[in-house]
Design a protein around this motif. Structure first.
Motif, PDB file in Angstrom:
ATOM      1  N   ARG A  86       0.823  -1.219   0.000  1.00  0.00           N
ATOM      2  CA  ARG A  86       0.000   0.000   0.000  1.00  0.00           C
ATOM      3  C   ARG A  86       0.852   1.261   0.000  1.00  0.00           C
ATOM      4  O   ARG A  86       0.465   2.288  -0.554  1.00  0.00           O
ATOM      5  CB  ARG A  86      -0.938   0.010   1.210  1.00  0.00           C
ATOM      6  CG  ARG A  86      -2.197  -0.825   1.021  1.00  0.00           C
ATOM      7  CD  ARG A  86      -3.229  -0.544   2.099  1.00  0.00           C
ATOM      8  NE  ARG A  86      -2.883  -1.192   3.356  1.00  0.00           N
ATOM      9  CZ  ARG A  86      -3.270  -2.414   3.691  1.00  0.00           C
ATOM     10  NH1 ARG A  86      -3.997  -3.132   2.855  1.00  0.00           N
ATOM     11  NH2 ARG A  86      -2.931  -2.936   4.850  1.00  0.00           N
ATOM     12  N   ALA A  87       2.022   1.194   0.635  1.00  0.00           N
ATOM     13  CA  ALA A  87       2.867   2.376   0.766  1.00  0.00           C
ATOM     14  C   ALA A  87       3.616   2.718  -0.517  1.00  0.00           C
ATOM     15  O   ALA A  87       3.938   3.881  -0.758  1.00  0.00           O
ATOM     16  CB  ALA A  87       3.879   2.166   1.892  1.00  0.00           C
ATOM     17  N   ALA A  88       3.905   1.707  -1.319  1.00  0.00           N
ATOM     18  CA  ALA A  88       4.741   1.916  -2.501  1.00  0.00           C
ATOM     19  C   ALA A  88       3.949   2.500  -3.657  1.00  0.00           C
ATOM     20  O   ALA A  88       2.747   2.250  -3.811  1.00  0.00           O
ATOM     21  CB  ALA A  88       5.380   0.599  -2.915  1.00  0.00           C
ATOM     22  N   SER A  89       4.640   3.246  -4.496  1.00  0.00           N
ATOM     23  CA  SER A  89       3.998   3.807  -5.689  1.00  0.00           C
ATOM     24  C   SER A  89       3.917   2.788  -6.814  1.00  0.00           C
ATOM     25  O   SER A  89       3.135   2.940  -7.752  1.00  0.00           O
ATOM     26  CB  SER A  89       4.770   5.037  -6.172  1.00  0.00           C
ATOM     27  OG  SER A  89       6.129   4.702  -6.460  1.00  0.00           O
ATOM     28  N   ARG A  90       4.725   1.739  -6.717  1.00  0.00           N
ATOM     29  CA  ARG A  90       4.775   0.720  -7.761  1.00  0.00           C
ATOM     30  C   ARG A  90       4.884  -0.661  -7.126  1.00  0.00           C
ATOM     31  O   ARG A  90       5.187  -0.789  -5.950  1.00  0.00           O
ATOM     32  CB  ARG A  90       5.987   0.955  -8.680  1.00  0.00           C
ATOM     33  CG  ARG A  90       5.914   2.260  -9.466  1.00  0.00           C
ATOM     34  CD  ARG A  90       7.253   2.567 -10.107  1.00  0.00           C
ATOM     35  NE  ARG A  90       7.180   3.663 -11.059  1.00  0.00           N
ATOM     36  CZ  ARG A  90       7.224   4.938 -10.748  1.00  0.00           C
ATOM     37  NH1 ARG A  90       7.322   5.286  -9.466  1.00  0.00           N
ATOM     38  NH2 ARG A  90       7.162   5.882 -11.664  1.00  0.00           N
ATOM     39  N   GLN A  91       4.693  -1.692  -7.946  1.00  0.00           N
ATOM     40  CA  GLN A  91       4.781  -3.052  -7.444  1.00  0.00           C
ATOM     41  C   GLN A  91       5.664  -3.880  -8.369  1.00  0.00           C
ATOM     42  O   GLN A  91       5.514  -3.829  -9.597  1.00  0.00           O
ATOM     43  CB  GLN A  91       3.397  -3.682  -7.337  1.00  0.00           C
ATOM     44  CG  GLN A  91       3.387  -5.013  -6.602  1.00  0.00           C
ATOM     45  CD  GLN A  91       1.975  -5.527  -6.357  1.00  0.00           C
ATOM     46  OE1 GLN A  91       1.674  -6.689  -6.588  1.00  0.00           O
ATOM     47  NE2 GLN A  91       1.094  -4.640  -5.898  1.00  0.00           N
ATOM     48  N   ALA A  92       6.572  -4.627  -7.774  1.00  0.00           N
ATOM     49  CA  ALA A  92       7.403  -5.565  -8.524  1.00  0.00           C
ATOM     50  C   ALA A  92       6.751  -6.934  -8.487  1.00  0.00           C
ATOM     51  O   ALA A  92       6.002  -7.241  -7.549  1.00  0.00           O
ATOM     52  CB  ALA A  92       8.802  -5.636  -7.911  1.00  0.00           C
ATOM     53  N   PRO A  93       7.019  -7.774  -9.468  1.00  0.00           N
ATOM     54  CA  PRO A  93       6.466  -9.135  -9.421  1.00  0.00           C
ATOM     55  C   PRO A  93       6.926  -9.890  -8.175  1.00  0.00           C
ATOM     56  O   PRO A  93       7.832  -9.458  -7.453  1.00  0.00           O
ATOM     57  CB  PRO A  93       7.028  -9.775 -10.698  1.00  0.00           C
ATOM     58  CG  PRO A  93       7.281  -8.624 -11.618  1.00  0.00           C
ATOM     59  CD  PRO A  93       7.740  -7.506 -10.722  1.00  0.00           C
ATOM     60  N   HIS A  94       6.309 -11.012  -7.939  1.00  0.00           N
ATOM     61  CA  HIS A  94       6.573 -11.860  -6.774  1.00  0.00           C
ATOM     62  C   HIS A  94       8.052 -12.220  -6.673  1.00  0.00           C
ATOM     63  O   HIS A  94       8.746 -12.369  -7.683  1.00  0.00           O
ATOM     64  CB  HIS A  94       5.727 -13.131  -6.914  1.00  0.00           C
ATOM     65  CG  HIS A  94       5.557 -13.914  -5.656  1.00  0.00           C
ATOM     66  ND1 HIS A  94       6.561 -14.689  -5.118  1.00  0.00           N
ATOM     67  CD2 HIS A  94       4.473 -14.056  -4.833  1.00  0.00           C
ATOM     68  CE1 HIS A  94       6.122 -15.282  -4.024  1.00  0.00           C
ATOM     69  NE2 HIS A  94       4.860 -14.915  -3.818  1.00  0.00           N
ATOM     70  N   PHE A  95       8.510 -12.361  -5.443  1.00  0.00           N
ATOM     71  CA  PHE A  95       9.904 -12.778  -5.216  1.00  0.00           C
ATOM     72  C   PHE A  95      10.234 -14.053  -5.996  1.00  0.00           C
ATOM     73  O   PHE A  95      11.302 -14.165  -6.605  1.00  0.00           O
ATOM     74  CB  PHE A  95      10.145 -12.995  -3.725  1.00  0.00           C
ATOM     75  CG  PHE A  95      11.446 -13.684  -3.416  1.00  0.00           C
ATOM     76  CD1 PHE A  95      12.623 -12.955  -3.330  1.00  0.00           C
ATOM     77  CD2 PHE A  95      11.502 -15.061  -3.251  1.00  0.00           C
ATOM     78  CE1 PHE A  95      13.834 -13.580  -3.080  1.00  0.00           C
ATOM     79  CE2 PHE A  95      12.706 -15.698  -2.990  1.00  0.00           C
ATOM     80  CZ  PHE A  95      13.884 -14.952  -2.919  1.00  0.00           C
ATOM     81  N   ASP A  96       9.325 -15.031  -5.981  1.00  0.00           N
ATOM     82  CA  ASP A  96       9.577 -16.303  -6.644  1.00  0.00           C
ATOM     83  C   ASP A  96       9.735 -16.163  -8.147  1.00  0.00           C
ATOM     84  O   ASP A  96      10.255 -17.065  -8.812  1.00  0.00           O
ATOM     85  CB  ASP A  96       8.440 -17.290  -6.349  1.00  0.00           C
ATOM     86  CG  ASP A  96       8.430 -17.748  -4.896  1.00  0.00           C
ATOM     87  OD1 ASP A  96       9.480 -17.646  -4.237  1.00  0.00           O
ATOM     88  OD2 ASP A  96       7.359 -18.198  -4.421  1.00  0.00           O
ATOM     89  N   ASP A  97       9.274 -15.035  -8.684  1.00  0.00           N
ATOM     90  CA  ASP A  97       9.385 -14.780 -10.119  1.00  0.00           C
ATOM     91  C   ASP A  97      10.532 -13.823 -10.438  1.00  0.00           C
ATOM     92  O   ASP A  97      10.556 -13.209 -11.507  1.00  0.00           O
ATOM     93  CB  ASP A  97       8.070 -14.208 -10.659  1.00  0.00           C
ATOM     94  CG  ASP A  97       6.906 -15.175 -10.504  1.00  0.00           C
ATOM     95  OD1 ASP A  97       7.130 -16.389 -10.687  1.00  0.00           O
ATOM     96  OD2 ASP A  97       5.791 -14.730 -10.179  1.00  0.00           O
ATOM     97  N   ASP A  98      11.481 -13.697  -9.503  1.00  0.00           N
ATOM     98  CA  ASP A  98      12.626 -12.788  -9.695  1.00  0.00           C
ATOM     99  C   ASP A  98      12.144 -11.370  -9.987  1.00  0.00           C
ATOM    100  O   ASP A  98      12.593 -10.718 -10.942  1.00  0.00           O
ATOM    101  CB  ASP A  98      13.543 -13.274 -10.825  1.00  0.00           C
ATOM    102  CG  ASP A  98      14.279 -14.561 -10.468  1.00  0.00           C
ATOM    103  OD1 ASP A  98      14.671 -14.712  -9.298  1.00  0.00           O
ATOM    104  OD2 ASP A  98      14.469 -15.409 -11.360  1.00  0.00           O
TER     105      ASP A  98
END
Length: 272
Positions: A242-254
């Motif tokens: 919620r705090a971030a302006s963006r989202q990276a894919p799941h850790f398991d997907d690098d």
């Protein structure tokens, strides 16, 4: 993208202690392209070996949630912000009044001090070298406490934080980062990953909008908000997302590697 700032555990490092080959390649490509790298972690300096062994990182690491800046190449302290013992023990008293079952430990610049019962049964052997004893017996006025830990065996870390944080805010800043443990990490008020990262970036002449940051837990929230491009891991804590302006894919997907590869492509850098 002039500076990449990344958390370690749960962001680039898995429970198996490994950083994926794809992630290693992405960080090396950033470095080769002239992008500065800094790792920003809750870990103490003595637990930075994955960066050296797997990434070959020899630069600056911001440790203990921003309380410590460490030169990995020289293996030396650059700066530290310590929590005073009086404030620490008063925070301990307040927390124990709220949660009588709470157990405590303290990370200093020279070692780790833990009270009896803190480790529990079947705990990891990484702290086996430290002998449990009351903190008032082992800590002295010369000890610089950079992180104070409070642990309970019941409830969640979010519940524990909501109860404790306002009660000790005048003494210490509280956060948490252990996914399956109700353990709080307390530092000097005003100290967090973002504050120290901002100072480090300024020393390089880098502004927030040129910083790409990655994190996954509540102790990353301030950093993700501060960075011009703050990416929370899709596998991360809901508050971090919620705090971030963006989202990276799941850790398991690098996820970190995927974002960095895309950013490097924008700079004209293609990974093999």
């Amino acid at each position: 993208m002039r500076l990449v700032a990344s958390d370690i555990d749960g962001t680039i490092l898995g429970h198996d202690g490994k950083i994926s080959d794809r992630t290693v390649r992405a960080f090396h490509a950033c470095r080769d392209a002239g992008v500065e790298l800094v790792f920003v972690t809750g870990r103490p300096p003595r637990w930075l070996h994955p960066l050296q062994d797997q990434l070959g990182h020899a630069g600056t690491v911001i440790c203990s949630n921003g309380a410590v800046v460490w030169d990995l190449e020289a293996d030396r302290l650059v700066s530290a912000r310590a929590l005073g013992l009086d404030a620490m023990f008063e925070a301990r008293r307040i927390i124990q009044r709220l949660r009588p079952s709470a157990l405590f430990a303290a990370e200093t610049l020279t070692g780790f001090h833990l009270e009896p019962g803190f480790l529990g049964t079947g705990s990891s052997g990484v702290l086996a070298e430290f002998t449990p004893a009351p903190l008032r017996e082992t800590l002295t006025s010369s000890d610089a406490v950079v992180k104070f830990l409070a642990l309970v065996r019941e409830g969640t870390a979010d519940e524990f934080l909501a109860e404790v944080s306002p009660a000790v805010a005048h003494l210490a800043a509280a956060t948490h980062s252990a996914p399956n443990l109700a353990m709080l990490e307390l530092s000097l008020p005003g100290v967090n990953k973002a504050v120290t990262l901002a100072e480090y970036a300024a020393s390089l002449g880098v502004q927030a909008h040129d910083v790409v940051a990655f994190g996954d837990m509540p102790n990353d929230i301030e950093m993700l908000r501060w960075a011009g491009q703050g990416y929370a891991m899709a596998s991360g804590h809901p508050e971090a997302i919620r705090a971030a302006s963006r989202q990276a894919p799941h850790f398991d997907d690098d996820g970190v590697a995927q974002i960095l590869e895309a950013k490097l492509a924008e700079l004209g850098v293609r990974l093999p």
